[in-house]
Write a protein that holds these residues in place. Structure first.
Motif, PDB file in Angstrom:
ATOM      1  N   THR B 361       0.833  -1.203   0.000  1.00  0.00           N
ATOM      2  CA  THR B 361       0.000   0.000   0.000  1.00  0.00           C
ATOM      3  C   THR B 361       0.864   1.248   0.000  1.00  0.00           C
ATOM      4  N   VAL B 362       1.919   1.224   0.795  1.00  0.00           N
ATOM      5  CA  VAL B 362       2.797   2.388   0.854  1.00  0.00           C
ATOM      6  C   VAL B 362       3.423   2.649  -0.509  1.00  0.00           C
ATOM      7  N   ALA B 363       3.860   1.582  -1.171  1.00  0.00           N
ATOM      8  CA  ALA B 363       4.459   1.733  -2.500  1.00  0.00           C
ATOM      9  C   ALA B 363       3.456   2.354  -3.463  1.00  0.00           C
ATOM     10  N   ALA B 364       2.211   1.866  -3.397  1.00  0.00           N
ATOM     11  CA  ALA B 364       1.173   2.428  -4.265  1.00  0.00           C
ATOM     12  C   ALA B 364       0.964   3.897  -3.961  1.00  0.00           C
ATOM     13  N   LEU B 365       1.011   4.236  -2.683  1.00  0.00           N
ATOM     14  CA  LEU B 365       0.839   5.626  -2.268  1.00  0.00           C
ATOM     15  C   LEU B 365       1.953   6.509  -2.831  1.00  0.00           C
ATOM     16  N   VAL B 366       3.173   5.996  -2.753  1.00  0.00           N
ATOM     17  CA  VAL B 366       4.319   6.749  -3.268  1.00  0.00           C
ATOM     18  C   VAL B 366       4.131   7.031  -4.748  1.00  0.00           C
ATOM     19  N   LEU B 367       3.798   5.983  -5.479  1.00  0.00           N
ATOM     20  CA  LEU B 367       3.589   6.138  -6.925  1.00  0.00           C
ATOM     21  C   LEU B 367       2.478   7.119  -7.212  1.00  0.00           C
ATOM     22  N   GLY B 368       1.377   6.969  -6.484  1.00  0.00           N
ATOM     23  CA  GLY B 368       0.231   7.846  -6.691  1.00  0.00           C
ATOM     24  C   GLY B 368       0.590   9.306  -6.452  1.00  0.00           C
ATOM     25  N   ALA B 369       1.301   9.550  -5.353  1.00  0.00           N
ATOM     26  CA  ALA B 369       1.680  10.923  -5.027  1.00  0.00           C
ATOM     27  C   ALA B 369       2.599  11.489  -6.109  1.00  0.00           C
ATOM     28  N   LEU B 370       3.570  10.688  -6.552  1.00  0.00           N
ATOM     29  CA  LEU B 370       4.488  11.148  -7.593  1.00  0.00           C
ATOM     30  C   LEU B 370       3.723  11.495  -8.862  1.00  0.00           C
ATOM     31  N   LEU B 371       2.874  10.569  -9.290  1.00  0.00           N
ATOM     32  CA  LEU B 371       2.108  10.796 -10.508  1.00  0.00           C
ATOM     33  C   LEU B 371       1.261  12.048 -10.409  1.00  0.00           C
ATOM     34  N   ALA B 372       0.533  12.161  -9.293  1.00  0.00           N
ATOM     35  CA  ALA B 372      -0.377  13.290  -9.134  1.00  0.00           C
ATOM     36  C   ALA B 372       0.373  14.610  -9.201  1.00  0.00           C
ATOM     37  N   SER B 373       1.497  14.713  -8.492  1.00  0.00           N
ATOM     38  CA  SER B 373       2.199  15.995  -8.493  1.00  0.00           C
ATOM     39  C   SER B 373       2.862  16.276  -9.822  1.00  0.00           C
ATOM     40  N   VAL B 374       3.401  15.251 -10.493  1.00  0.00           N
ATOM     41  CA  VAL B 374       4.011  15.499 -11.803  1.00  0.00           C
ATOM     42  C   VAL B 374       2.948  15.989 -12.776  1.00  0.00           C
ATOM     43  N   LEU B 375       1.788  15.348 -12.733  1.00  0.00           N
ATOM     44  CA  LEU B 375       0.697  15.762 -13.605  1.00  0.00           C
ATOM     45  C   LEU B 375       0.271  17.187 -13.318  1.00  0.00           C
ATOM     46  N   ALA B 376       0.039  17.459 -12.033  1.00  0.00           N
ATOM     47  CA  ALA B 376      -0.423  18.789 -11.659  1.00  0.00           C
ATOM     48  C   ALA B 376       0.594  19.840 -12.089  1.00  0.00           C
ATOM     49  N   GLY B 377       1.883  19.558 -11.806  1.00  0.00           N
ATOM     50  CA  GLY B 377       2.929  20.500 -12.178  1.00  0.00           C
ATOM     51  C   GLY B 377       2.994  20.716 -13.674  1.00  0.00           C
ATOM     52  N   SER B 378       2.903  19.627 -14.430  1.00  0.00           N
ATOM     53  CA  SER B 378       2.986  19.755 -15.875  1.00  0.00           C
ATOM     54  C   SER B 378       1.786  20.505 -16.423  1.00  0.00           C
ATOM     55  N   LEU B 379       0.605  20.187 -15.894  1.00  0.00           N
ATOM     56  CA  LEU B 379      -0.591  20.811 -16.446  1.00  0.00           C
ATOM     57  C   LEU B 379      -0.650  22.299 -16.165  1.00  0.00           C
ATOM     58  N   SER B 380      -0.027  22.762 -15.075  1.00  0.00           N
ATOM     59  CA  SER B 380      -0.079  24.197 -14.809  1.00  0.00           C
ATOM     60  C   SER B 380       0.654  24.991 -15.871  1.00  0.00           C
ATOM     61  N   SER B 381       1.476  24.270 -16.658  1.00  0.00           N
ATOM     62  CA  SER B 381       2.159  24.990 -17.725  1.00  0.00           C
ATOM     63  C   SER B 381       1.357  24.942 -19.013  1.00  0.00           C
ATOM     64  N   ALA B 382       0.337  24.070 -19.020  1.00  0.00           N
ATOM     65  CA  ALA B 382      -0.384  23.829 -20.266  1.00  0.00           C
ATOM     66  C   ALA B 382      -1.003  25.099 -20.842  1.00  0.00           C
ATOM     67  N   VAL B 383      -1.630  25.875 -19.951  1.00  0.00           N
ATOM     68  CA  VAL B 383      -2.302  27.073 -20.438  1.00  0.00           C
ATOM     69  C   VAL B 383      -1.318  28.050 -21.074  1.00  0.00           C
ATOM     70  N   SER B 384      -0.225  28.311 -20.369  1.00  0.00           N
ATOM     71  CA  SER B 384       0.722  29.283 -20.922  1.00  0.00           C
ATOM     72  C   SER B 384       1.431  28.714 -22.135  1.00  0.00           C
ATOM     73  N   ALA B 385       1.597  27.397 -22.189  1.00  0.00           N
ATOM     74  CA  ALA B 385       2.231  26.783 -23.348  1.00  0.00           C
ATOM     75  C   ALA B 385       1.390  27.026 -24.587  1.00  0.00           C
ATOM     76  N   ARG B 386       0.096  26.841 -24.435  1.00  0.00           N
ATOM     77  CA  ARG B 386      -0.794  27.077 -25.567  1.00  0.00           C
ATOM     78  C   ARG B 386      -0.725  28.530 -26.012  1.00  0.00           C
ATOM     79  N   LYS B 387      -0.802  29.402 -25.044  1.00  0.00           N
ATOM     80  CA  LYS B 387      -0.811  30.829 -25.340  1.00  0.00           C
ATOM     81  C   LYS B 387       0.467  31.232 -26.071  1.00  0.00           C
ATOM     82  N   LEU B 388       1.571  30.699 -25.588  1.00  0.00           N
ATOM     83  CA  LEU B 388       2.866  31.059 -26.139  1.00  0.00           C
ATOM     84  C   LEU B 388       2.992  30.647 -27.590  1.00  0.00           C
ATOM     85  N   SER B 389       2.574  29.407 -27.872  1.00  0.00           N
ATOM     86  CA  SER B 389       2.790  28.924 -29.228  1.00  0.00           C
ATOM     87  C   SER B 389       1.861  29.599 -30.211  1.00  0.00           C
ATOM     88  N   ARG B 390       0.824  30.254 -29.683  1.00  0.00           N
ATOM     89  CA  ARG B 390      -0.105  30.918 -30.595  1.00  0.00           C
ATOM     90  C   ARG B 390       0.392  32.281 -31.054  1.00  0.00           C
TER      91      ARG B 390
END
Lengths: 136, 401, 224
Positions: B361-390
């Motif tokens: 369970t702990v291992a699953a938790l570690v993976l889940g936390a890593l995935l969630a934060s990487v996703l969240a961090g990456s997605l926060s750039s999504a909006v400005s990335a779109r804007k920039l390339s336009r």
């Protein structure tokens, strides 16, 4: 051999702050259990003393590291910190015993804190080593 | 692929201050979600453990003001306590309708001066009728608990075959129990015969624990298993009405008060985590917008050189994913460094049953936390990335010129 | 067939005719200078040929393909594959080295190849400055990096907008020498400039005025 002078880097400060926090912490913040009713000390008291001794040595090493001018000297001091930090981590519970009950202060507060600081110090020393190795 | 990562790394290195801030933000995300969910899961695990170890449907204790509280202290916090009643109460309970099994337990606290620097809880059980402690013992010890044998809870560090002296009675440690995350970890367990002899010794040493009850007939509590088809509440009421000087409680209600405490803590943790996430993601998004503005000209150049909008978006996303990944690992690492060694401290401070989940369970938790934060961090750039390339490349370059 | 052909190309902004029914042919291997004062429409023509803008009316044929009707996405692709662009301002990415800047153009085209990039820099005489940042390079050197970058994907057409506008005379000559070398190797060059001396060294000069072609003649002094 050319002497490479190094200025004060972020890691110098990090190592110094960590080791001082460790030393003062073991003495005042995450110290082991108090005296028994009859005034005598339990074994964890001596574990705490031993750890503070090692932590003091680490702090002095970090201080020398801070003021050392030669990058290679700093790297040597990083290497010195590694076994010392490991020693500090091994003292509570392994080299010197602690109290029987897990909720006692020495086991629930001091030992984990020592683990945390040892890990952080080892990490900091290794990071400093790697950074300095690259610029050699 | 190497060139792409070289580009991303160059960009991250040339603005170290900003990169550090972004890494720290991602670390915050990972730290909060991992630590938060670990604590909540451990609390739930602890409650389940508490319920399992309680075992009984109805718990009966002597009818005195402090007794119920004393029992809860024993079970929950591992604070040693003792109280006694005559075993005739148990006989009466055994004969009642709806009672499948009634087994006694015996609580004794050692004197500090005796074996240990703190008072140690001794819990006696009847090997013939016990149905709560023995199953637990069997999980880690296959032998029998004979006279003079003692089994220690997980939080009592004593080596096997160690000799423990309780009021001049020598006891031998034969096994250690698995952790429960409750106060039961702080106790040691022996058969009723053993414990009765210990208290006789205590009495002869001048310790008056028993009051009016005789040592051979004293018990501290009765654990009742209700037969199938009978209502637990009805049996409890029955006992309260018909058996004098005792108080019966449903274990359900003992658990529900803890469950309430658990959900309070859970709620606070969830609230904190959500707040941290919102804050961190907003700040990250703002930083990415600032980055996008600063690199308008660079992106225009790249467009002229032949980059498609997609390629530029992907470049920005690669950078943000890389930073988020580094930060997430840092965050989870720090959280683990704090949460695991300090488990005992967390338990005592929260004053609730607290048991770390299993490694899987702990291992699953570690993976889940890593995935969630990487996703969240990456997605926060999504909006400005779109804007920039336009942005119109030619226009930007002419503006800059 | 011409490499580049403009048929009745106009660009109209409201009342202003930036380009007014332009007809122009450029053959493969030609070195054409497009001259004119500011406001003559040469920048607009540059943008349209360079796939950065579309004409209001008319056709623009690049290698037989009408690029005036293409979508923005395919314009990017065409620009990347067929045209090398050089500007007056040296548009280099300031945190990448010279060779990395050249490799950027490769990266978006196909695969970054450091050896090829170094070869391109050697062609413009900058092999020994490959690992320098733009801030460490002189104006002339930066412009040469831009030229190397423009050439890296073997474009059919090299399009330059005031390439020597920000350079001193010495560096201007270096760049024009490179153009001459490229022309000898068969590259098609279109150079937009307001400077008659820069236009003179080309094979042919097209002069614009108020959006129209005023003159289009071969340069007599041109040395093959």
């Amino acid at each position: 051999m050319e002497k490479k002078t190094s200025g004060i880097s972020v890691m110098d400060v990090v190592l110094l702050v960590l080791s001082l926090a460790f030393f003062l912490g073991v003495l005042f913040v995450f110290d082991p259990c108090g005296p028994k009713e009859d005034g005598g000390w339990m074994t964890c008291h001596w574990a705490g003393r031993a750890v503070s001794g090692v932590a003091g040595a680490v702090a002095v090493t970090a201080l020398i590291h801070f003021f050392a001018g030669d990058g290679r000297v700093k790297m040597g001091l990083d290497l010195a910190i590694l076994p010392m930090a490991l020693l500090a981590a091994l003292i509570p519970g392994r080299l010197i015993g602690l109290c029987m009950m897990a909720d006692m202060r020495c086991r629930s507060v001091m030992a984990p804190a020592v683990t945390v600081f040892s890990v952080l110090l080892i990490a900091a020393a290794v990071i400093d080593l790697l950074i300095r190795r690259k610029s050699l | 692929m190497r060139f792409a990562s070289t580009l991303a790394l160059k960009n991250i290195k040339r603005k170290p201050g900003r990169s550090v801030i972004m890494i720290l933000l991602a670390a915050f995300l990972a730290f909060s979600i991992f630590a938060g969910s670990l604590v909540v899961l451990s609390l739930r695990n602890g409650l389940a453990s508490y319920e399992a170890r309680l075992g009984a449907d109805v718990v009966v204790v002597p009818y005195e003001a402090q007794t119920k509280g004393a029992l809860e202290s024993i079970l929950l916090q591992g604070i040693p306590g003792y109280f006694y009643m005559d075993e005739s109460a148990m006989e009466k309970i055994r004969g009642m309708e709806g009672v499948e099994i009634a087994t006694p337990q015996f609580y004794l606290a050692s004197a500090k001066a005796g074996c240990c620097s703190v008072a140690l809880q001794l819990i006696g059980f009847d090997p013939e009728t016990d149905f709560t402690i023995q199953p637990w013992i069997q999980e880690s010890y296959s032998g029998t608990v004979g006279y003079g044998d003692v089994i220690v809870g997980n939080h009592v560090s004593l080596p096997l075959n160690h000799s423990l002296t309780f009021y001049n009675q020598e006891l031998r440690v034969v096994a250690q129990l698995d952790e429960t995350g409750t106060g039961l970890d702080n106790a040691v367990y022996a058969s009723m015969d053993t414990v009765r002899d210990v208290i006789k010794n205590a009495e002869s040493l001048g310790f008056r624990y028993l009051g009016k009850v005789s040592a051979d007939k004293a018990i501290s509590s009765v654990m009742v298993k209700v037969a199938d088809g009978y209502s637990t509440e009805a049996v409890m009421n029955d006992i309260n009405v018909h058996v004098r000087k005792v108080e019966a409680t449903q274990s359900k209600s003992m658990i529900s008060s803890i469950a309430a405490g658990l959900s309070n803590v859970s709620r606070i943790i969830t609230l904190l985590t959500v707040m941290i996430w919102i804050l961190a993601i907003v700040i990250l998004a703002v930083v990415f917008v600032l980055i996008a503005n600063e690199r308008k000209k660079e992106f225009a150049i790249l467009r002229i050189v032949g980059a498609s909008r997609q390629m530029l978006s992907r470049m920005l996303l690669t950078e943000s994913a890389l930073i988020s990944a580094v930060g997430s690992v840092l965050g989870v690492g720090l959280a683990a460094l704090v949460a695991f060694p300090f488990t005992d401290l967390i338990r005592t401070r929260l004053n609730l049953p607290y048991l770390l989940p299993d490694a899987g369970t702990v291992a699953a938790l570690v993976l889940g936390a890593l995935l969630a934060s990487v996703l969240a961090g990456s997605l926060s750039s999504a909006v400005s990335a779109r804007k920039l390339s336009r942005n119109d490349a030619g226009l930007v370059l002419r503006e800059g010129a | 067939m011409s490499l580049l052909e403009l048929k009745d190309v106009s660009k109209i902004y409201g009342d202003l005719h930036a380009l007014d029914k332009i007809n122009l042919k450029v053959d493969t291997g030609e070195w054409v200078a497009i001259m004119g004062p500011s406001g003559s429409g040469k920048s607009t023509m540059m943008n349209i040929i360079g796939c950065m803008d579309k004409p209001t009316s008319g056709e623009v044929l690049l290698d037989g393909v009408d690029i005036s009707r293409e979508s923005a996405k395919s314009l990017t692709r065409i620009r990347r594959d067929k045209i090398g662009l050089i500007f007056q301002q040296f548009h280099l990415v300031n945190y990448l080295t010279a060779v990395e800047n050249v490799m950027m153009a490769q990266y978006y085209h196909s695969v970054p190849d450091e050896k090829e990039a170094l070869r391109a820099l050697a062609r413009v005489g900058l092999a020994d400055r490959a690992k320098h940042l733009p801030s460490q390079l002189s104006g002339g050197e930066q412009q040469r990096v831009c030229i190397a970058r423009a050439l890296i994907n073997y474009p059919e057409l090299l399009l330059a907008d005031e390439p020597t506008g920000n350079l001193d005379e010495a560096n201007e000559n270096v760049v024009l020498d490179i153009f001459s070398q490229l022309h000898k190797e068969g590259t098609t060059l279109v150079v937009v400039t307001h400077d008659p001396e820069v236009a003179e060294v080309a094979q042919r000069t097209v002069t614009l005025g108020h959006g129209k072609i005023i003159s289009d003649k071969l340069n007599e002094g041109f040395k093959e």
